[in-house]
Scaffold this motif. Structure first.
Motif, mmCIF file in Angstrom:
data_model
loop_
_atom_site.group_PDB
_atom_site.id
_atom_site.type_symbol
_atom_site.label_atom_id
_atom_site.label_comp_id
_atom_site.label_asym_id
_atom_site.label_seq_id
_atom_site.Cartn_x
_atom_site.Cartn_y
_atom_site.Cartn_z
ATOM 1 N N GLN A 198 -59.077 -34.206 -107.564
ATOM 2 C CA GLN A 198 -60.752 -34.116 -107.858
ATOM 3 C C GLN A 198 -60.102 -35.842 -106.814
ATOM 4 O OE1 GLN A 198 -61.830 -36.578 -111.236
ATOM 5 N NE2 GLN A 198 -63.641 -36.324 -110.547
ATOM 6 N N ARG A 199 -58.841 -36.774 -107.450
ATOM 7 C CA ARG A 199 -58.994 -37.252 -106.502
ATOM 8 C C ARG A 199 -58.086 -37.337 -104.969
ATOM 9 N NH1 ARG A 199 -61.798 -39.805 -109.364
ATOM 10 N NH2 ARG A 199 -61.038 -40.973 -111.555
ATOM 11 N N LEU A 200 -57.493 -36.111 -104.581
ATOM 12 C CA LEU A 200 -56.854 -35.814 -103.204
ATOM 13 C C LEU A 200 -58.220 -35.913 -102.820
ATOM 14 C CD1 LEU A 200 -53.773 -33.777 -104.296
ATOM 15 C CD2 LEU A 200 -53.837 -35.770 -102.924
ATOM 16 N N GLY A 201 -59.142 -35.152 -103.581
ATOM 17 C CA GLY A 201 -60.105 -34.666 -102.566
ATOM 18 C C GLY A 201 -61.240 -35.800 -102.104
ATOM 19 N N GLN A 202 -61.314 -36.038 -102.982
ATOM 20 C CA GLN A 202 -61.779 -37.803 -102.642
ATOM 21 C C GLN A 202 -61.939 -38.241 -101.547
ATOM 22 O OE1 GLN A 202 -62.031 -39.163 -106.376
ATOM 23 N NE2 GLN A 202 -64.350 -38.492 -106.972
ATOM 24 N N VAL A 203 -60.269 -38.402 -101.185
ATOM 25 C CA VAL A 203 -59.565 -39.365 -100.195
ATOM 26 C C VAL A 203 -59.532 -38.821 -99.202
ATOM 27 C CG1 VAL A 203 -56.693 -40.040 -99.491
ATOM 28 C CG2 VAL A 203 -57.630 -40.555 -101.845
ATOM 29 N N ALA A 204 -59.281 -37.306 -98.761
ATOM 30 C CA ALA A 204 -60.041 -36.374 -98.084
ATOM 31 C C ALA A 204 -60.535 -36.558 -97.473
ATOM 32 C CB ALA A 204 -59.191 -35.198 -98.099
ATOM 33 N N LEU A 205 -61.880 -36.382 -97.808
ATOM 34 C CA LEU A 205 -63.615 -37.143 -97.867
ATOM 35 C C LEU A 205 -63.643 -38.725 -97.190
ATOM 36 C CD1 LEU A 205 -65.342 -34.843 -99.645
ATOM 37 C CD2 LEU A 205 -64.545 -34.132 -98.393
ATOM 38 N N ALA A 206 -63.003 -39.520 -97.431
ATOM 39 C CA ALA A 206 -63.224 -40.581 -97.084
ATOM 40 C C ALA A 206 -62.236 -41.385 -95.853
ATOM 41 C CB ALA A 206 -63.200 -41.797 -98.485
ATOM 42 N N ARG A 207 -61.611 -40.229 -95.877
ATOM 43 C CA ARG A 207 -61.076 -39.988 -93.917
ATOM 44 C C ARG A 207 -60.854 -38.857 -92.836
ATOM 45 N NH1 ARG A 207 -55.009 -39.490 -94.576
ATOM 46 N NH2 ARG A 207 -54.772 -41.299 -93.288
ATOM 47 N N ALA A 214 -62.690 -30.248 -99.519
ATOM 48 C CA ALA A 214 -63.822 -29.880 -99.996
ATOM 49 C C ALA A 214 -62.477 -28.040 -101.164
ATOM 50 C CB ALA A 214 -64.819 -28.710 -99.370
ATOM 51 N N GLU A 215 -62.214 -28.169 -100.042
ATOM 52 C CA GLU A 215 -60.791 -27.242 -100.798
ATOM 53 C C GLU A 215 -60.649 -28.073 -102.391
ATOM 54 O OE1 GLU A 215 -57.806 -26.360 -98.274
ATOM 55 O OE2 GLU A 215 -59.490 -25.344 -96.797
ATOM 56 N N HIS A 216 -60.053 -29.104 -102.269
ATOM 57 C CA HIS A 216 -59.152 -29.808 -103.430
ATOM 58 C C HIS A 216 -60.397 -30.353 -104.357
ATOM 59 C CE1 HIS A 216 -55.962 -30.685 -102.082
ATOM 60 N NE2 HIS A 216 -55.324 -31.832 -100.785
ATOM 61 N N LEU A 217 -61.546 -30.392 -103.887
ATOM 62 C CA LEU A 217 -62.426 -31.248 -105.001
ATOM 63 C C LEU A 217 -63.550 -28.990 -105.830
ATOM 64 C CD1 LEU A 217 -64.676 -33.163 -102.740
ATOM 65 C CD2 LEU A 217 -63.982 -33.634 -104.776
ATOM 66 N N GLU A 218 -63.106 -28.302 -105.176
ATOM 67 C CA GLU A 218 -62.944 -27.043 -105.751
ATOM 68 C C GLU A 218 -62.363 -26.190 -106.326
ATOM 69 O OE1 GLU A 218 -66.456 -25.170 -105.306
ATOM 70 O OE2 GLU A 218 -66.957 -25.589 -103.737
ATOM 71 N N ARG A 219 -60.873 -26.835 -105.918
ATOM 72 C CA ARG A 219 -59.886 -26.591 -107.166
ATOM 73 C C ARG A 219 -60.195 -27.071 -108.513
ATOM 74 N NH1 ARG A 219 -56.747 -25.436 -102.876
ATOM 75 N NH2 ARG A 219 -55.847 -28.072 -102.171
ATOM 76 N N GLY A 220 -60.036 -28.813 -107.992
ATOM 77 C CA GLY A 220 -60.755 -29.510 -109.401
ATOM 78 C C GLY A 220 -61.225 -29.142 -110.257
ATOM 79 N N LEU A 236 -67.888 -33.677 -110.413
ATOM 80 C CA LEU A 236 -67.552 -33.340 -109.588
ATOM 81 C C LEU A 236 -67.994 -32.174 -108.382
ATOM 82 C CD1 LEU A 236 -64.335 -31.869 -110.640
ATOM 83 C CD2 LEU A 236 -64.283 -32.913 -108.471
ATOM 84 N N LEU A 237 -69.210 -31.601 -109.079
ATOM 85 C CA LEU A 237 -70.117 -31.101 -108.035
ATOM 86 C C LEU A 237 -71.145 -31.790 -107.896
ATOM 87 C CD1 LEU A 237 -72.162 -28.754 -111.933
ATOM 88 C CD2 LEU A 237 -71.209 -27.709 -109.417
ATOM 89 N N SER A 238 -71.352 -33.021 -108.413
ATOM 90 C CA SER A 238 -71.902 -34.734 -107.074
ATOM 91 C C SER A 238 -71.013 -34.405 -105.929
ATOM 92 C CB SER A 238 -72.391 -35.233 -107.765
ATOM 93 O OG SER A 238 -73.150 -35.103 -108.877
ATOM 94 N N ASP A 239 -69.842 -34.385 -106.233
ATOM 95 C CA ASP A 239 -69.328 -35.184 -105.173
ATOM 96 C C ASP A 239 -68.771 -34.375 -104.003
ATOM 97 O OD1 ASP A 239 -68.548 -37.268 -106.233
ATOM 98 O OD2 ASP A 239 -66.287 -36.511 -107.193
ATOM 99 N N ILE A 240 -69.000 -32.532 -104.492
ATOM 100 C CA ILE A 240 -69.128 -31.430 -103.502
ATOM 101 C C ILE A 240 -70.564 -31.359 -102.704
ATOM 102 C CG2 ILE A 240 -68.875 -28.961 -103.235
ATOM 103 C CD1 ILE A 240 -67.093 -29.524 -106.301
#
Length: 287
Positions: A198-207, A214-220, A236-240
């Motif tokens: 989840q955090r890897l996905g959020q950080v990737a989006l922020a950068r 998207a890949e990290h968030l889907e896995r999370g 996570l649904l709200s994040d994606i």
């Protein structure tokens, strides 16, 4: 008498006494709160091995009896804070978390201190005090490393990742999530692995790395669905959802938004604090 340096019978006696204290504390809160706290209290009682009584040769300092009792008290107060939070008694929960930190400091047990500081940081976040939560997470991270508790250090690093993101500090978040990634052992703690994704996905989006995010968030999301953690599933649904929007996939974005609203409504009811945000996200798709 040091818990880790006494005869087995004496050590067992101390630990049984600490267990009874923890059992009584759990039941006290159970009677007060009921509801979700009841299930949590049963889990607490099922894991009665108290801090300070499970020392290994390389697992931390040998504690005196007085220190071990303070470590047990810190654990009791931390669990009390958690159960009071589940009962929406947030002011009382915050006070219990403060007391847990004080007891953990007196214990001299870095693992107890790390856990108590992390709990207090969580309540400070809830109060919107991100700048105060940040040093708590940092101290919890350091204490966990001293205790050689890598999972605890990883959790604190992930907490610092989230705080950094909320403060708009994407590069700091990136540093902390990479530290967490280096500490998480595959196959040892599934929930921690899910949080890392989840955090890897959020950080990737922020950068600006949408595909990796998207890949990290889907896995999370898949991992939290396996855990049946409704709160994190909805988060996570709200994040994606905005990722799907940015790609022009309106149908997928609508599906994510509708699912998030449904989870919040079904699992937490119409009064949940996050439901309004989820409904707002859904309304943006229809504009």
């Amino acid at each position: 008498v040091a818990c880790g340096a006494v005869a087995v019978d004496d050590r067992s006696l101390l630990c049984r006494r600490a267990s009874r204290q923890r059992f009584a504390a759990a039941l006290d809160v159970l009677v007060e709160t009921g509801g979700e706290a009841a299930a949590h209290a049963r889990r607490v009682v099922a894991a009665l091995a108290p801090p300070g009584c499970d020392r290994t040769p390389d697992g931390g300092p040998v504690l005196s009896e007085a220190q071990a009792e303070q470590a047990v008290l810190a654990s009791q107060l931390k669990e009390r804070a958690k159960m009071l939070g589940l009962a929406s008694r947030f002011e009382d929960a915050a006070l219990a978390s403060e007391a847990a930190v004080d007891a953990a400091h007196r214990s001299g047990d870095p693992r107890a201190l790390s856990a108590a500081l992390e709990k207090r940081a969580g309540f400070r976040i809830r109060e919107g005090k991100l700048r105060e939560a940040q040093p708590d997470f940092e101290a919890a991270y350091a204490a966990a490393l001293i205790a050689r508790h890598e999972a605890g250090a990883a959790m604190s690093a992930l907490g610092l990742t989230w705080v950094s993101l909320e403060l708009g500090e994407a590069e700091a978040a990136h540093r902390w999530v990479r530290i967490a990634e280096s500490l998480v052992k595959q196959g040892e703690n599934f929930r921690l692995e899910a949080r890392l994704e989840q955090r890897l996905g959020q950080v990737a989006l922020a950068r600006g790395n949408v595909d990796a995010g998207a890949e990290h968030l889907e896995r999370g999301l898949a991992m939290f669905e396996e855990l049946d953690d409704k709160r994190e599933i909805a988060t996570l649904l709200s994040d994606i959802q905005p990722v799907a929007m940015s790609r022009g996939d309106i149908d997928l974005a609508l599906d994510y938004a509708q699912r998030a609203v449904a989870v919040y409504e079904d699992a937490f009811g119409p009064g949940d604090a996050q439901l309004g945000s989820a409904v707002h996200n859904l309304s943006l798709i229809h504009i």
